[in-house]
Enzyme design. Sequence first.
Site, PDB file in Angstrom:
ATOM      1  N   CYS A 231       0.812  -1.227   0.000  1.00  0.00           N
ATOM      2  CA  CYS A 231       0.000   0.000   0.000  1.00  0.00           C
ATOM      3  C   CYS A 231       0.844   1.275   0.000  1.00  0.00           C
ATOM      4  CB  CYS A 231      -0.963  -0.008   1.191  1.00  0.00           C
ATOM      5  SG  CYS A 231      -2.050  -1.448   1.229  1.00  0.00           S
TER       6      CYS A 231
ATOM      7  N   HIS B 202      -3.083   7.233   2.205  1.00  0.00           N
ATOM      8  CA  HIS B 202      -3.540   5.915   1.762  1.00  0.00           C
ATOM      9  C   HIS B 202      -4.932   5.660   2.323  1.00  0.00           C
ATOM     10  CE1 HIS B 202      -3.991   1.740   1.034  1.00  0.00           C
ATOM     11  NE2 HIS B 202      -3.753   1.373   2.273  1.00  0.00           N
TER      12      HIS B 202
ATOM     13  N   ASN C 242     -10.170  -0.014   0.006  1.00  0.00           N
ATOM     14  CA  ASN C 242      -8.708   0.038   0.016  1.00  0.00           C
ATOM     15  C   ASN C 242      -8.199  -0.601  -1.274  1.00  0.00           C
ATOM     16  OD1 ASN C 242      -5.966  -0.361   0.414  1.00  0.00           O
ATOM     17  ND2 ASN C 242      -6.161  -1.102   2.518  1.00  0.00           N
TER      18      ASN C 242
END
Length: 328
Positions: free
Chosen positions: A122, A255, A285
């Site tokens: 990520c 993020h 996500n």
Amino acid sequence: MTAAMSYSRIVGTGSYLPPRCVTNDDLAAELAVKGIETSDQWIVDRTGIRQRYIAERGAKTSDLALHAAKAALLDAGIDASELDLIIVATSTPDFVFPSTACLVQAGLGNRGAAAFDVQAVCSGFVYALTTADSFIRAGRARSALVIGAEVFSSILDWTDRGTCVLFGDGAGAVVLRASDTPGIIGAELHADGSQMDILKAAGNVSHGEVVGDPFLRMDGQAVFKQAVTVLDRSARSVVEQAGLTLADVDWFIPHQANIRILNFLARKLEIDSAKVVVTVDQHANTSAASVPLALDVARRDGRVRPGQVLLLQGVGGGFTWGSVLVKM
């Protein structure tokens, strides 16, 4: 190649989401067939996620990345032949090799640019953007395409309610060009491999067989604790590096992991929630794609404007994290 100027600037952005939008109610119905209970309220309360986009089975990361790349190049007004560097951040590459970046390069019709993948989960886009900036500053490239792209649905255990509700698929991209005025004005990257067990997909293919667990596994509480601690420190460090303060940040684009992490971090940094770009409710996500997706959304809806200062942050498995300070 002629010598590059001193800085790199973002001159174009683009993104792509698969056609299939899956709401929490849709997902709850699909999981119920497998005997797994969840609901829209359960997911929203814990994550802030209301929907996500899921690629069709067989869709490849390079497919999503190519769409985002073309959109970013169009926005920048640059032909693919002008690119000197292509970096794709992904944890779900099409193949062991060639790299997803080489597949995107072929799709764009570019020949000769350096092309490779970055794997920092990520944090991948922040890692890739910092790498591209370094190439341009060193005079090794003048035009770079940086992509974050994932088909995370392919590595999810769809019987694990604690993880499968969290993720989606997508791609985002930016084009960087050499400039005599600062664009990337601060960056730092970090990792702590001793924390590898709190977020991992530890399977691999060996001798034609899957070895180990091929699915994503996460200790959510440990990830939350680590994320808010390291990102707080990183944000303060990168603005100081640029000779600015957190009050100078116009937009915070972290993020998009979980609304609780975003809200907690904004409070710690004393950044007004109105300055936080949030897309986790719409995209879930999307790992390495989440930051460039959010940047493109905020740019295209008019929030992000020339001259503004953006704080981009990533945190993910490895354990990895980093921050990039951008002047648009």
